[in-house]
Motif scaffolding. Structure first.
Motif, PDB file in Angstrom:
ATOM      1  N   MET A 199       0.839  -1.175   0.000  1.00 42.38           N
ATOM      2  CA  MET A 199       0.000   0.000   0.000  1.00 42.38           C
ATOM      3  C   MET A 199       0.889   1.246   0.000  1.00 42.38           C
ATOM      4  O   MET A 199       1.920   1.279   0.649  1.00 42.38           O
ATOM      5  CB  MET A 199      -0.901  -0.005   1.235  1.00 42.38           C
ATOM      6  N   ALA A 200       0.458   2.261  -0.730  1.00 41.88           N
ATOM      7  CA  ALA A 200       1.197   3.520  -0.799  1.00 41.88           C
ATOM      8  C   ALA A 200       1.151   4.213   0.558  1.00 41.88           C
ATOM      9  O   ALA A 200       0.201   4.049   1.317  1.00 41.88           O
ATOM     10  CB  ALA A 200       0.577   4.422  -1.862  1.00 41.88           C
ATOM     11  N   PRO A 201       2.190   5.004   0.862  1.00 44.07           N
ATOM     12  CA  PRO A 201       2.166   5.737   2.140  1.00 44.07           C
ATOM     13  C   PRO A 201       1.009   6.731   2.162  1.00 44.07           C
ATOM     14  O   PRO A 201       0.546   7.193   1.126  1.00 44.07           O
ATOM     15  CB  PRO A 201       3.518   6.451   2.173  1.00 44.07           C
ATOM     16  N   ALA A 202       0.557   7.049   3.355  1.00 46.92           N
ATOM     17  CA  ALA A 202      -0.552   7.985   3.526  1.00 46.92           C
ATOM     18  C   ALA A 202      -0.185   9.359   2.998  1.00 46.92           C
ATOM     19  O   ALA A 202       0.969   9.786   3.089  1.00 46.92           O
ATOM     20  CB  ALA A 202      -0.919   8.086   5.000  1.00 46.92           C
ATOM     21  N   ILE A 203      -1.170  10.036   2.453  1.00 45.49           N
ATOM     22  CA  ILE A 203      -1.006  11.422   2.036  1.00 45.49           C
ATOM     23  C   ILE A 203      -1.372  12.269   3.242  1.00 45.49           C
ATOM     24  O   ILE A 203      -2.472  12.160   3.786  1.00 45.49           O
ATOM     25  CB  ILE A 203      -1.876  11.754   0.824  1.00 45.49           C
ATOM     26  N   LYS A 204      -0.445  13.097   3.659  1.00 43.52           N
ATOM     27  CA  LYS A 204      -0.633  13.921   4.847  1.00 43.52           C
ATOM     28  C   LYS A 204      -1.020  15.336   4.433  1.00 43.52           C
ATOM     29  O   LYS A 204      -0.316  15.978   3.648  1.00 43.52           O
ATOM     30  CB  LYS A 204       0.646  13.957   5.677  1.00 43.52           C
ATOM     31  N   LYS A 206     -15.413   7.345   6.955  1.00 40.44           N
ATOM     32  CA  LYS A 206     -16.705   6.860   6.476  1.00 40.44           C
ATOM     33  C   LYS A 206     -16.690   6.435   5.013  1.00 40.44           C
ATOM     34  O   LYS A 206     -17.636   5.812   4.546  1.00 40.44           O
ATOM     35  CB  LYS A 206     -17.769   7.937   6.671  1.00 40.44           C
ATOM     36  N   GLN A 207     -15.653   6.782   4.294  1.00 38.98           N
ATOM     37  CA  GLN A 207     -15.582   6.481   2.865  1.00 38.98           C
ATOM     38  C   GLN A 207     -15.339   4.982   2.659  1.00 38.98           C
ATOM     39  O   GLN A 207     -14.353   4.438   3.133  1.00 38.98           O
ATOM     40  CB  GLN A 207     -14.479   7.305   2.199  1.00 38.98           C
ATOM     41  N   ALA A 208     -16.202   4.352   1.920  1.00 41.81           N
ATOM     42  CA  ALA A 208     -16.108   2.897   1.723  1.00 41.81           C
ATOM     43  C   ALA A 208     -14.921   2.500   0.840  1.00 41.81           C
ATOM     44  O   ALA A 208     -14.350   1.434   1.026  1.00 41.81           O
ATOM     45  CB  ALA A 208     -17.399   2.377   1.118  1.00 41.81           C
ATOM     46  N   LEU A 209     -14.543   3.338  -0.099  1.00 42.80           N
ATOM     47  CA  LEU A 209     -13.501   2.960  -1.052  1.00 42.80           C
ATOM     48  C   LEU A 209     -12.091   3.324  -0.588  1.00 42.80           C
ATOM     49  O   LEU A 209     -11.115   2.946  -1.202  1.00 42.80           O
ATOM     50  CB  LEU A 209     -13.762   3.629  -2.410  1.00 42.80           C
ATOM     51  N   ILE A 213     -10.306  13.882  -1.512  1.00 47.02           N
ATOM     52  CA  ILE A 213     -10.059  12.464  -1.235  1.00 47.02           C
ATOM     53  C   ILE A 213     -10.544  11.550  -2.356  1.00 47.02           C
ATOM     54  O   ILE A 213     -10.233  10.358  -2.356  1.00 47.02           O
ATOM     55  CB  ILE A 213     -10.639  12.021   0.131  1.00 47.02           C
ATOM     56  N   SER A 214     -11.261  12.112  -3.328  1.00 42.96           N
ATOM     57  CA  SER A 214     -11.694  11.296  -4.464  1.00 42.96           C
ATOM     58  C   SER A 214     -10.691  11.327  -5.619  1.00 42.96           C
ATOM     59  O   SER A 214     -10.836  10.573  -6.578  1.00 42.96           O
ATOM     60  CB  SER A 214     -13.065  11.749  -4.962  1.00 42.96           C
ATOM     61  N   LEU A 215      -9.688  12.200  -5.542  1.00 43.12           N
ATOM     62  CA  LEU A 215      -8.690  12.265  -6.616  1.00 43.12           C
ATOM     63  C   LEU A 215      -7.858  10.988  -6.651  1.00 43.12           C
ATOM     64  O   LEU A 215      -7.487  10.455  -5.604  1.00 43.12           O
ATOM     65  CB  LEU A 215      -7.764  13.467  -6.408  1.00 43.12           C
ATOM     66  N   PRO A 216      -7.544  10.515  -7.839  1.00 42.12           N
ATOM     67  CA  PRO A 216      -6.693   9.321  -7.958  1.00 42.12           C
ATOM     68  C   PRO A 216      -5.223   9.698  -7.757  1.00 42.12           C
ATOM     69  O   PRO A 216      -4.536  10.070  -8.692  1.00 42.12           O
ATOM     70  CB  PRO A 216      -6.957   8.847  -9.393  1.00 42.12           C
ATOM     71  N   LEU A 217      -4.766   9.618  -6.525  1.00 37.80           N
ATOM     72  CA  LEU A 217      -3.420  10.095  -6.200  1.00 37.80           C
ATOM     73  C   LEU A 217      -2.369   8.985  -6.172  1.00 37.80           C
ATOM     74  O   LEU A 217      -1.286   9.183  -5.645  1.00 37.80           O
ATOM     75  CB  LEU A 217      -3.442  10.826  -4.858  1.00 37.80           C
ATOM     76  N   SER A 218      -2.676   7.845  -6.759  1.00 37.48           N
ATOM     77  CA  SER A 218      -1.710   6.739  -6.735  1.00 37.48           C
ATOM     78  C   SER A 218      -0.404   7.116  -7.428  1.00 37.48           C
ATOM     79  O   SER A 218       0.654   6.603  -7.089  1.00 37.48           O
ATOM     80  CB  SER A 218      -2.309   5.484  -7.369  1.00 37.48           C
ATOM     81  N   GLY A 254       0.881  10.006  -7.195  1.00 39.57           N
ATOM     82  CA  GLY A 254       1.529  11.026  -6.374  1.00 39.57           C
ATOM     83  C   GLY A 254       0.799  12.343  -6.446  1.00 39.57           C
ATOM     84  O   GLY A 254       0.050  12.626  -7.383  1.00 39.57           O
ATOM     85  N   ILE A 255       1.035  13.132  -5.455  1.00 33.98           N
ATOM     86  CA  ILE A 255       0.332  14.398  -5.320  1.00 33.98           C
ATOM     87  C   ILE A 255       0.753  15.400  -6.399  1.00 33.98           C
ATOM     88  O   ILE A 255      -0.065  16.172  -6.890  1.00 33.98           O
ATOM     89  CB  ILE A 255       0.514  14.958  -3.895  1.00 33.98           C
ATOM     90  N   GLU A 256       2.000  15.379  -6.807  1.00 29.72           N
ATOM     91  CA  GLU A 256       2.471  16.317  -7.842  1.00 29.72           C
ATOM     92  C   GLU A 256       1.762  16.077  -9.168  1.00 29.72           C
ATOM     93  O   GLU A 256       1.494  17.010  -9.911  1.00 29.72           O
ATOM     94  CB  GLU A 256       3.989  16.216  -8.015  1.00 29.72           C
ATOM     95  N   ALA A 257       1.426  14.817  -9.464  1.00 33.95           N
ATOM     96  CA  ALA A 257       0.749  14.494 -10.720  1.00 33.95           C
ATOM     97  C   ALA A 257      -0.662  15.073 -10.760  1.00 33.95           C
ATOM     98  O   ALA A 257      -1.224  15.269 -11.836  1.00 33.95           O
ATOM     99  CB  ALA A 257       0.707  12.982 -10.918  1.00 33.95           C
ATOM    100  N   GLN A 258      -1.232  15.361  -9.612  1.00 36.19           N
ATOM    101  CA  GLN A 258      -2.582  15.898  -9.529  1.00 36.19           C
ATOM    102  C   GLN A 258      -2.603  17.379  -9.164  1.00 36.19           C
ATOM    103  O   GLN A 258      -3.634  17.909  -8.773  1.00 36.19           O
ATOM    104  CB  GLN A 258      -3.386  15.106  -8.490  1.00 36.19           C
ATOM    105  N   LYS A 259      -1.479  18.041  -9.306  1.00 36.29           N
ATOM    106  CA  LYS A 259      -1.347  19.431  -8.869  1.00 36.29           C
ATOM    107  C   LYS A 259      -2.436  20.343  -9.450  1.00 36.29           C
ATOM    108  O   LYS A 259      -3.065  21.110  -8.722  1.00 36.29           O
ATOM    109  CB  LYS A 259       0.042  19.956  -9.235  1.00 36.29           C
ATOM    110  N   ALA A 260      -2.695  20.256 -10.743  1.00 39.24           N
ATOM    111  CA  ALA A 260      -3.703  21.125 -11.372  1.00 39.24           C
ATOM    112  C   ALA A 260      -5.088  20.833 -10.816  1.00 39.24           C
ATOM    113  O   ALA A 260      -5.861  21.754 -10.524  1.00 39.24           O
ATOM    114  CB  ALA A 260      -3.681  20.959 -12.882  1.00 39.24           C
TER     115      ALA A 260
END
Length: 170
Positions: A1-6, A31-34, A143-148, A150-156
């Motif tokens: 599992m990927a490390p937690a995003i803080k 509460k999020q099921a996924l 929390i719904s963004l696909p951050l697998s 990494g966070i930099e890939a989702q910057k925009a």
């Protein structure tokens, strides 16, 4: 599992808006099921902490069923070991402050929100509702963004959340 995003929410006094965001983030993830709670960690702090959480903040959270246990007003200096991946300022004053050096090149976003505790008593419930609903929408989007990748890939996408979910007002 990927490390937690803080995620670290910052507000000057860490008595209301950043506390709301921390509590809402923790609860929505739990509460999020996924998503498991291990994928996200939320904290809050302030540059000039009040030392106590505003009582209305705790009342408003509890009234809506959010967990308030463990919430406290603290300095961002106490969060150096947290090493956030993302810092989100929720007040305009905090957005204009120079962040501590330990934040380094951490991605920083601004989700400016009015302070519901500065409103006269008859409007305080309504103002809290606006701020809480806005935070709920923004944090759900976060929390719904696909951050697998990494966070930099989702910057925009991260930077557009506040404009996609402006302050809710009736």
């Amino acid at each position: 599992m990927a490390p937690a995003i803080k995620v670290l929410f910052l507000c000057t006094h860490n008595a209301c808006r950043s506390i709301l965001a921390e509590a809402i983030g923790r609860d929505l993830v739990a509460k999020q099921a996924l998503t498991t709670i291990d994928q996200w960690q939320f904290a809050s702090a302030g540059s000039e902490p009040a030392g106590v959480v505003h009582p209305q903040t705790l009342l408003q959270l509890a009234h809506r069923g959010y967990v308030t246990e463990g919430l406290c007003s603290k300095s961002w200096d106490m969060m150096a070991d947290f090493t956030p991946d993302l810092v989100i300022t929720v007040c305009d004053n905090a957005a204009g402050e120079t962040c501590p050096l330990w934040l380094g090149q951490t991605l920083k976003l601004h989700w400016g929100l009015p302070d519901p505790t500065s409103i006269d008593a008859p409007d305080i419930d309504e103002q809290f509702s606006y701020v809480i609903e806005t935070l709920e929408n923004r944090i759900k989007a976060l929390i719904s963004l696909p951050l697998s990748a990494g966070i930099e890939a989702q910057k925009a996408s991260l930077q557009s959340i506040a404009s996609q979910f402006p302050l809710i007002q009736r």
